[in-house]
Design a protein around this motif. Structure first.
Motif: not given
Length: 572
Positions: A36-44, A46-56, A76-82
């Motif tokens: 389990i890692v922390k990620g940041e919501v970069v885009r929301v 209609k059907d999915h949410v993009l989360v940046d976990v510092n990967f490629k 929302k964009v900018g939220d930190q999520v596990d």
């Protein structure tokens, strides 16, 4: 062009290599599958949410994993999520993430802590299933066995659905994602704690609070907080209680008095009525004999009706005290449950807590009025209400009937059934014979309106007189002869003839007119004895005698005459 602005191809290659080295030196390689890692919501989307976990590349997660119970997107964009790293590909630079799995793993971690520390967790019962319920523990579905729902069987299983409770964690299986919880364990711990505290402070005479947990025919079991007490039906109210359900219901909170407490057996006897003054105290002063008051009918039994005079005080109106005149088979013929009635106190027994009441005493006894209005000898008129074999009943007033017995209809006629002469509804005049208030008897007579014809029979038909009459009935023992209307005499079989007669029917028929001599008369016995033989014998004696010369032809000797005379005298 300045020196700063001028960049050789060698410098450009150096900058690219530096940037690539910095890129390759990043912590991309620290992301492990199953972690389990922390990620940041970069885009929301209609059907999915993009989360940046510092990967490629960013991880794409289904939008449904971010919706709340109402279906609204709770991110929302900018939220930190596990997020949970399900899979990653270093070559392609792709990664698969899951927020739900992250939540589940975190919840399993928390549940293990709860189980290890014997702590509690809140959850909401979702639905009934075979053997128990499913419980939502905040994203994780657990199983609640039916035996672990409560301390005792639950009457309405469906009523618990949707309710939130605290639970103990009994068992966890991460591999199968199974969690078993219990509510009963918590309740047992709570009960034992309260019980220990209660046992240390409980004593007789103390006022305690409790909740009704069970109702039986003989009483109520009350949960005092870890310890059950019995509220017996006789200690629920000062008034008579048929069933405890009349006063309490399951789950009801009660204030009670401790009547008895046995610490060894841990048995507690409770009282509800003892919290109120005993209404039977000074009952004789409150309800003196003869007092008239109002009450409410609370119960009917075969032998009478119970009437509540005040809360906790009831009296009995016996069926015999309901009406002066009506012969009741059941109290329901007069009253019904819930009726307001007027009563009179007949007697009070404070020791047995019994009050005798009367309803009929509220009004004057109609028998007193009848005795006053209709003295013996008075002539009255009334309609026939009923006809029986033994007489007719005349309606007088207020439910009182007068009886004309069949023997008091006629002085002379033999009446087999009153219906021969009367029918219901006929108006009849009669004389009052007796008014017996004690035995409630009111007798009348029709024949008493006229003089008894037998009174004059001794004067009209003295012994020795001759009468003429018509044969009305023939029996083996004689003839009944009517000498005038309603007056019959009897010619006994021995008084018909000097000759022996087997049956009077050999010589007579009904309707024959005969003449006879009166040999016995009694007005009191209503008897008139007649004799045909005596009349004939007298007629024979009165015939002239032919005294011829002694020894003459066809004559009689003196001896013959004397012999005949002696025989006649002997016959008389």
């Amino acid at each position: 062009m300045s020196n700063d602005a001028t960049m050789t191809s060698g410098d450009a290659e150096l900058n690219f290599e530096s940037a690539l080295e910095d890129y390759l030196k990043s912590d991309f390689g620290e992301l492990e599958e199953g972690s389990i890692v922390k990620g940041e919501v970069v885009r929301v989307e209609k059907d999915h949410v993009l989360v940046d976990v510092n990967f490629k590349s960013e991880g794409q997660i289904n939008i449904n994993e971010f919706k709340d119970a109402d279906g609204n997107v709770a991110v929302k964009v900018g939220d930190q999520v596990d997020v949970y790293v399900a899979r990653k590909d270093e070559v392609e630079g792709s990664i698969v993430l899951s927020r739900d799995k992250a939540k589940r793993m975190q919840l399993f971690d928390r549940l293990e802590d709860v189980q290890e520390n014997n702590d509690v967790i809140k959850g909401t019962i979702q639905r009934r299933i075979k053997g128990g319920y499913t419980v939502d523990l905040g994203g994780l579905e657990a199983f609640l066995p039916g035996s672990h729902v409560d301390l005792r069987p639950v009457p309405d299983m469906d009523a618990l659905v949707g309710q939130e409770f605290e639970f103990r964690v009994l068992k966890i299986n991460r591999r199968r994602s199974n969690v078993i919880v219990s509510r009963r364990v918590l309740l047992e711990e709570e009960r034992e704690s309260k019980r220990s505290k209660l046992l240390s402070t409980l004593e007789e005479g103390q006022v305690v609070a409790g909740k009704v947990k069970n109702i039986t025919e003989y009483g109520v079991f009350v949960d005092l907080g870890g310890l059950d007490g019995l509220l017996h039906i006789t200690d629920m109210s000062w008034k008579r209680v048929k069933h405890p359900k009349e006063l309490v219901k399951l789950g009801q909170e009660l204030e009670l008095k401790v009547l008895n407490f046995d610490r060894d057996s841990k048995k507690v006897s409770l009282g509800l009525k003892q919290l109120k003054p005993d209404p039977w105290t000074s009952i004789t002063e409150k309800y003196p004999e003869g007092a008239r008051l109002a009450g409410k009918v609370t119960n009917l039994v075969d032998y009478g009706a119970f009437v509540e005079l005040e809360p906790g005080v009831e009296g009995l109106v016996h069926i015999s005290e309901m009406s002066w005149t009506r012969k009741l088979r059941h109290p329901s013929q007069m009253v019904k449950q819930g009726d307001e009635v007027e009563v009179v106190i007949l007697g009070v027994d404070p020791d047995k807590k019994r009050i005798s009441l009367g309803m009929k005493q509220v009004r004057p006894n109609p028998w007193d009025l009848v005795a006053e209005r209709y003295p013996e000898g008075a002539v009255i008129e009334g309609a026939i209400k009923n006809i029986t074999e033994f007489g007719i009943f005349i309606g007088i007033e207020d439910g009182i009937d007068g009886l004309i017995h069949v023997s008091d209809i006629s002085w002379t006629k033999k009446i087999r059934h009153p219906e021969e002469l009367f029918k219901v509804g006929d108006l009849v005049q009669a004389k009052v014979l007796t008014v017996d208030k004690e035995n409630e008897k009111f007798t009348l007579g029709v024949k008493q309106l006229h003089e008894d014809p037998w009174t004059n029979v001794p004067d009209s038909y003295p012994v020795g007189s001759t009468v003429n009459g018509v044969v009305t009935n023939i029996t083996d023992f004689g003839l009944f002869v009517e000498v005038e209307e309603g007056i019959e005499g009897l010619v006994h079989v021995s008084e018909i003839s000097n000759k022996k007669i087997k049956s009077p029917a050999e010589m007579f028929q009904e309707g024959d007119t005969i003449q006879a001599r009166v040999i016995h008369v009694s007005a009191d016995e209503r008897r008139l004895g007649l004799s045909i033989k005596a009349l004939k014998d007298e007629e024979e004696r009165k015939k002239p005698k032919d005294y011829r010369s002694v020894g003459g032809e066809g004559g009689q000797s003196l001896g013959d005459i004397l012999k005949q005379k002696l025989e006649e005298e002997a016959g008389e």
